[in-house]
Design a protein around this motif. Structure first.
Motif, PDB file in Angstrom:
ATOM      1  N   PHE A 159      12.308  -3.915  31.060  1.00 40.20           N
ATOM      2  CA  PHE A 159      12.149  -2.814  30.106  1.00 40.20           C
ATOM      3  C   PHE A 159      11.156  -1.775  30.616  1.00 40.20           C
ATOM      4  CE2 PHE A 159      13.419  -5.508  26.150  1.00 40.20           C
ATOM      5  CZ  PHE A 159      14.676  -5.658  26.696  1.00 40.20           C
ATOM      6  N   ALA A 160      10.362  -2.163  31.607  1.00 35.63           N
ATOM      7  CA  ALA A 160       9.375  -1.221  32.146  1.00 35.63           C
ATOM      8  C   ALA A 160       9.924  -0.468  33.354  1.00 35.63           C
ATOM      9  CB  ALA A 160       8.109  -1.970  32.535  1.00 35.63           C
ATOM     10  N   ARG A 161      11.161  -0.777  33.760  1.00 38.84           N
ATOM     11  CA  ARG A 161      11.664  -0.252  35.044  1.00 38.84           C
ATOM     12  C   ARG A 161      11.615   1.273  35.123  1.00 38.84           C
ATOM     13  NH1 ARG A 161      15.816  -1.664  31.776  1.00 38.84           N
ATOM     14  NH2 ARG A 161      17.581  -0.243  31.563  1.00 38.84           N
ATOM     15  N   GLY A 162      11.774   1.948  33.970  1.00 37.66           N
ATOM     16  CA  GLY A 162      11.838   3.406  33.979  1.00 37.66           C
ATOM     17  C   GLY A 162      10.513   4.107  34.258  1.00 37.66           C
ATOM     18  N   ILE A 163       9.401   3.380  34.195  1.00 41.19           N
ATOM     19  CA  ILE A 163       8.104   4.057  34.320  1.00 41.19           C
ATOM     20  C   ILE A 163       7.631   4.175  35.761  1.00 41.19           C
ATOM     21  CG2 ILE A 163       7.381   3.296  32.026  1.00 41.19           C
ATOM     22  CD1 ILE A 163       5.300   1.485  33.669  1.00 41.19           C
ATOM     23  N   PHE A 164       8.303   3.478  36.651  1.00 42.09           N
ATOM     24  CA  PHE A 164       7.871   3.542  38.047  1.00 42.09           C
ATOM     25  C   PHE A 164       8.552   4.718  38.735  1.00 42.09           C
ATOM     26  CE2 PHE A 164       7.227  -0.859  36.773  1.00 42.09           C
ATOM     27  CZ  PHE A 164       5.927  -1.072  37.200  1.00 42.09           C
ATOM     28  N   SER A 165       7.757   5.537  39.434  1.00 42.48           N
ATOM     29  CA  SER A 165       8.333   6.728  40.049  1.00 42.48           C
ATOM     30  C   SER A 165       9.208   6.349  41.244  1.00 42.48           C
ATOM     31  CB  SER A 165       7.232   7.688  40.473  1.00 42.48           C
ATOM     32  OG  SER A 165       6.436   7.069  41.462  1.00 42.48           O
ATOM     33  N   SER A 166       8.889   5.237  41.884  1.00 44.74           N
ATOM     34  CA  SER A 166       9.713   4.775  43.006  1.00 44.74           C
ATOM     35  C   SER A 166       9.394   3.316  43.292  1.00 44.74           C
ATOM     36  CB  SER A 166       9.404   5.592  44.257  1.00 44.74           C
ATOM     37  OG  SER A 166       8.102   5.249  44.705  1.00 44.74           O
ATOM     38  N   VAL A 167      10.175   2.730  44.203  1.00 48.79           N
ATOM     39  CA  VAL A 167       9.922   1.328  44.571  1.00 48.79           C
ATOM     40  C   VAL A 167       8.549   1.198  45.228  1.00 48.79           C
ATOM     41  CG1 VAL A 167      10.921  -0.707  45.661  1.00 48.79           C
ATOM     42  CG2 VAL A 167      12.383   1.195  45.045  1.00 48.79           C
TER      43      VAL A 167
END
Lengths: 626, 173
Positions: free
Chosen positions: A496-504
């Protein structure tokens, strides 16, 4: 090597011998944690021919390097075994506070082998680890077990992961529950635990969790926590995942009536929006989560008044619209039954929906369903069937407890055509024919029909591709999604947090701040690919090939009747093309088998050698067939 | 004179937790153990999240009591009250008997499991602002006076009454 505890437990339940093993640094760097460690364990411990309920199957609990630290949404662990539903790679991930506690006890994981001759549970009290008698807990619900263990140990902070009566009775969709509302849900890990006579794992951890750069990790984590209050997680925070009900209904991809349709005429009544007004009493968070998505429902009136259960979209849809049920009170009751008796809500809903279709079509007689009026929409019958399933009661209970694949094979009479599963794992709440990239992702998944291995439904739902078509290019989308999700599931953090990271690279930064091991996003993705290939090798060893990567017949043979997607179905040609695209993107053969070249490139030498044998045998089979 | 003292005390700032907003995430515990001990270990936190299943979650820490029972209970004068009303433990004097722990009405005085020495929230007096409050993701924790907390509750109650009245009016119309 910080972040990791650096050691794990090997527990032989047959000999009751408990050994502490060191975690190898190469293992940490190449396989990260969670899913990666699980893939390593299953591949190394479970040779061909080991049956899922055999004492020789393993049951492995693994955390990742971030668990126990302040890294956001990181209190997660995963459980692995050869699945009794699919016969392939089985695993599920749960959160709550169990993983955090296990890391504080300074263990990265636990590998169980063998079978105890009487009910037992493992108590980990920092470095003191013992197997204790669980005879008095056998037959108890998951909630009772957690409570009783805390009482007997005199400490209500002890975290407990337990099975319910379903797992004990080898119901193939048996799950594992911790912290009351959190489950290792899918692929029957609770049933494997039951087969080992292992009722629970209880943990108390009091030690410090050390990280490489405490100040850096603290600063970055607090920044991420702030992002977690932003628009990317709003859906989860406000309505929780049940917000999907109306979104999917509008798109015609809300599975209803056992996937016959993609809309539900009573969608409004079971929507997240409605639920928030009438049922949600409290929204709670897992340990170290700044999102807080867990919507705890309370039934306030009617025959199920007083029922309390945690509700998410999948549970809601599969036990609701998929069974034609529109009563939120009954659906909440159904989730409570699943959670306390210990089965996966998704699989349970699909199995009962299949039984309802069988009954309506006259395939299952009244006698075969133990006299229940098992029509779609009959919520009382749904609840009765569910209890029977969980407890293996009566003819119906014993049939349904086998999972929809086996049940449909037992019944036959054409019911296999609408048993909605892939590789034996029941399909989740995404319609097959109106979300086609999603369907490819579900079907190629290593653990069976599964939205959580690639998240490929997202491009469909967001309209980034034509969701009513499939083509070669979708294969790459699924492949890339799988590699990324393999990392998320290995670190382990919440999707559910995947969208907050700007990149890998930001995931790599979390890894480096925690462990002190230099890592780039690119290296992480390579590890993701390695992990996924290793898991695939496990499946190949257990007989998987191209034939296992197809959705069920309903996807190809029936047209969707809903106005918004009328006529939608998948053609064999477009599916084959997309599947070829997927195998090509993976660098596998068109039979779906990893090539030696690919495996060597990923540093999987001994796997390359073993898989080459299967390669040859497949080629022989193909030649023979011609 | 006595009256004046009491009034000041009611205006003292404490950490207040909003039970509707607290969801039991324990981030305050992580932040606290990091701030005070530079480690991640919720058992070294000075704030404690209590979860009573299935609905109740609340973080608790030192309430800055008048005439603190922990101070009264200490046989060695290791537990002291400073002029800013926070509690300080003199680690040299503490013998780890745990009487302060037993005396605390809220269970927020603890003994360190490794050293046996008592510890309690000091409101991050060296930083000047409680870090758990700063980083609570849901703003459930506030560093305010009891008076202010009460005023906010009154406002909330009035708001909900007005809303009910308004919706009743609309329905009638």
């Amino acid at each position: 090597m910080k972040g990791y505890a650096g050691k794990y437990l090997l527990v032989n339940l047959t000999s009751r011998k408990i050994v502490s093993k060191m975690l190898d640094e190469g293992m940490a760097v190449n396989f990260i944690g969670g899913y990666g460690f699980g893939a390593r364990t299953l591949y190394d411990y479970v040779p061909a021919g080991v049956e899922p309920f055999s004492p020789d199957n393993v049951l492995a609990f693994w955390t990742g390097p971030l668990a126990g630290t302040i890294a956001p949404v990181s209190s997660k662990y995963a459980v692995f075994a050869r699945s009794p539903l699919t016969g392939f790679f089985g695993f599920g991930i749960s959160s709550g506070g169990f993983a955090f506690e296990l890391k504080c006890a300074q263990w990265d994981g636990i590998i169980f082998t063998g079978r105890s001759d009487s009910p037992t549970y493992l108590f980990i009290d920092d470095e003191n680890v013992e197997l204790r008698d669980a005879s008095h807990l056998w037959g108890r619900t998951t909630w009772e077990t957690e409570q009783m263990i805390r009482e007997e140990l005199g400490d209500d902070t002890v975290r407990v992961a337990a099975i319910g009566p379903a797992g004990e009775r080898l119901v193939r969709i048996g799950n594992i529950t911790n912290d009351r509302n959190r489950q290792v849900g899918r692929t029957g890990m609770g049933a494997v635990m039951g087969s080992k006579n292992l009722k629970a794992v209880a943990v108390r951890g009091t030690r410090d969790v050390e990280v490489a750069d405490p100040d850096g990790l603290m600063k970055f984590s607090m920044e991420l926590n702030e992002r977690l209050q932003g628009p990317k997680t709003e859906k989860y925070r406000v309505y929780g995942t049940p917000a999907n009900i109306l979104i999917h209904n509008k798109l015609g991809c809300l599975p209803s009536y056992n996937f016959q349709r993609g809309t539900f005429e009573y969608a409004e009544e079971v929507s997240g929006e409605r639920m928030l007004k009438t049922h949600v009493r409290k929204i709670i968070a897992c340990t170290n989560c700044a999102i807080a998505c867990d919507h705890v429902n309370e039934v306030r009136e009617g025959p199920y008044a007083g029922t309390v259960a945690s509700m998410d979209y999948e549970s809601l849809n599969m036990l609701g619209p998929c069974c034609g049920v529109r009563d939120l009170n009954a659906i909440t009751k159904a989730v409570e039954i699943c959670d306390t008796l210990g089965v996966d809500t998704i699989s349970a809903g699909v199995i009962i929906a299949w039984a309802m279709e069988c009954y309506e079509k006259g395939i299952l007689s009244s006698e075969e369903v133990d006299g229940l009026d098992l029509r779609f929409g009959n919520s009382e019958a749904m609840l009765e069937a569910l209890k029977k399933l969980c407890l293996r009661e009566g003819k119906l209970g014993n049939l349904l407890a086998e999972g929809v694949k086996r049940a449909s094979e037992i019944v036959g009479r054409g019911s296999e055509k609408f048993a909605i599963h892939c590789k034996g794992l029941e399909w989740g709440a995404y319609s097959m024919r109106s979300l086609k990239t999603s369907t490819l992702g579900f079907a190629v998944s290593i653990r069976g029909a599964d939205y959580l291995r690639s998240g490929s439904y997202q491009v469909d739902v967001r309209g980034e591709v034509d969701r009513l078509k499939l083509d070669y290019s979708r294969g790459k989308i699924v492949c890339d999604g799988e590699n990324l999700y393999a990392i998320i599931d290995s670190l382990i953090i919440c999707k559910f947090a995947r969208g907050i990271f700007s990149s890998v690279d930001e995931l790599a930064k979390l890894y480096t701040l925690t462990t002190g091991i230099e890592m780039t996003g690119k290296q992480l993705l390579l590890a993701g690919e390695r992990i996924h290939n290793l898991a695939k090798c496990f499946n190949i060893r257990h007989g998987a090939s191209r034939k296992d990567d197809y959705p069920p017949p309903r996807a190809f043979e029936e047209e969707m009747p809903d106005d918004v997607v009328r006529g939608a179905k998948i053609t064999r040609e477009e599916y084959d093309e997309a599947l070829n695209g997927y195998y090509d993107a993976r660098g596998w053969t068109r039979e779906g088998i990893p090539t030696a070249e690919k495996l060597l490139q990923l540093g999987l030498e001994k796997e390359a050698e073993e898989i080459a044998k299967y390669q040859v045998s497949h080629e022989l089979k193909l030649t023979g067939a011609k | 004179m006595a009256l004046k003292t009491k009034m000041t005390e009611r205006l003292k700032k404490i950490i207040v937790c909003n039970v509707d907003k607290c969801n039991g995430c324990q981030i305050c515990e992580f932040v606290c153990s990091f701030t005070k001990e530079k480690v991640f270990n919720s058992r070294k936190s000075r704030i404690f999240v209590v979860r009573i299943e299935p609905f109740l979650n609340l973080a608790l820490t030192c309430k800055k009591c008048d005439d603190p029972p922990c101070v009264r209970a200490c046989p060695t004068e290791a537990v002291q009250r400073l002029s800013d009303e926070t509690i300080k433990i003199d680690e040299e004097k503490c013998i780890g008997c745990g009487w302060c722990v037993e005396a605390c009405e809220f269970g927020v005085m603890r003994l360190n499991l490794e050293t046996g020495i008592a510890f309690v929230c000091d409101y991050c007096r060296d930083i000047g602002e409680p870090q758990c409050v700063k980083y609570c993701p849901k703003d459930a924790l506030r560093y305010i006076t009891i008076e202010q907390a009460a005023r906010e509750l009154s406002k909330k109650a009035v708001k909900s009454i007005v809303q009910e009245l308004l919706s009743a009016c609309i329905t009638t119309i």
